[in-house]
Scaffold this active site. Structure first.
Site, PDB file in Angstrom:
ATOM      1  N   CYS A 154      -9.795 -48.263 -10.281  1.00  0.00           N
ATOM      2  CA  CYS A 154     -10.587 -49.468  -9.516  1.00  0.00           C
ATOM      3  C   CYS A 154     -10.192 -50.079  -8.646  1.00  0.00           C
ATOM      4  O   CYS A 154      -9.975 -50.143  -7.759  1.00  0.00           O
ATOM      5  CB  CYS A 154     -11.331 -50.629 -10.396  1.00  0.00           C
ATOM      6  SG  CYS A 154     -12.954 -49.179 -12.715  1.00  0.00           S
ATOM      7  N   HIS A 155      -9.028 -51.209  -8.466  1.00  0.00           N
ATOM      8  CA  HIS A 155      -8.215 -52.075  -7.791  1.00  0.00           C
ATOM      9  C   HIS A 155      -6.805 -51.591  -7.613  1.00  0.00           C
ATOM     10  O   HIS A 155      -5.823 -52.377  -6.985  1.00  0.00           O
ATOM     11  CB  HIS A 155      -8.306 -53.115  -7.997  1.00  0.00           C
ATOM     12  CG  HIS A 155     -10.409 -53.447  -7.972  1.00  0.00           C
ATOM     13  ND1 HIS A 155     -11.392 -53.608  -8.992  1.00  0.00           N
ATOM     14  CD2 HIS A 155     -10.815 -53.402  -6.575  1.00  0.00           C
ATOM     15  CE1 HIS A 155     -12.553 -53.708  -8.741  1.00  0.00           C
ATOM     16  NE2 HIS A 155     -12.321 -53.100  -7.779  1.00  0.00           N
TER      17      HIS A 155
END
Length: 190
Positions: A154-155
């Site tokens: 995701c990040h």
């Protein structure tokens, strides 16, 4: 001239055989009825705060770890959250122990994250501490990030072989739930 005398004695017609006045009985009955009504109203309000049956059923789970090969990890579910169980290799243990905990964002040793005598078994919640995504690295062929542990797509958080945050926006290590070994091959989580 006649004077009225006032006495504290009750009227004999109001007093029963046991010496209790009807007014006292009515007061006691009214307070008892109000108390029962209050319990009837408050009990459902308090009872609805208890965990539901499906949550209680998942309060703890047992997992057979005998089929997890060295270097392999599995995903399971506990309390509707993913859990990673990894059987660390001697190389992964050495890599984790070689890191100075003081250099980490969330300092912790591998020994603090595992059970004594079972340092090869790393059990963590599979929830990234940044925004709650599920990191990769437990499944066969999934990317494990720059440090050989887990990678959150995701990040871009990277965790090492002890599931400690090493790179990216996550502020904390992957959480280690309460667990114990019920036997050499069965772990109880929760």
């Amino acid at each position: 001239m006649a004077t009225l005398e006032h006495t504290d004695e009750p009227n004999p017609a109001e007093v029963g055989e046991s010496g209790v006045r009807r007014r006292d009985f009515i007061n006691i009955a009214a307070v008892s009825f109000a108390g029962a009504g209050a319990v009837a109203v408050v009990f459902p309000l308090v009872n609805q705060m208890n965990p539901s049956a499906d949550v209680l059923a998942l309060a703890s789970i047992e997992v057979d770890v005998s089929k997890i090969a060295e270097g392999q990890a599995i995903k399971t579910s506990w309390r509707k959250q993913p859990v990673f169980i990894r059987n660390l290799t001697a190389k992964e243990i050495a890599e984790a122990n070689a890191v100075d905990p003081a250099s980490l964002r969330d300092p912790a040793t591998l020994a603090e994250r595992t059970k004594e005598g079972k340092q090869n078994w790393l059990i963590t919640l599979g929830v990234c501490t940044h925004l709650g995504c599920v990191p990769l690295g437990a499944g066969e062929g999934e990317p494990r990030g720059d440090f050989g542990g887990y990678f959150c797509p995701c990040h871009g958080s990277h965790y090492d072989t002890a599931a400690r945050i090493r790179k990216g926006p996550a502020p904390l290590n992957l959480h280690v739930p309460d667990y114990k070994f019920a036997s050499d091959t069965v772990v109880q989580i929760g």
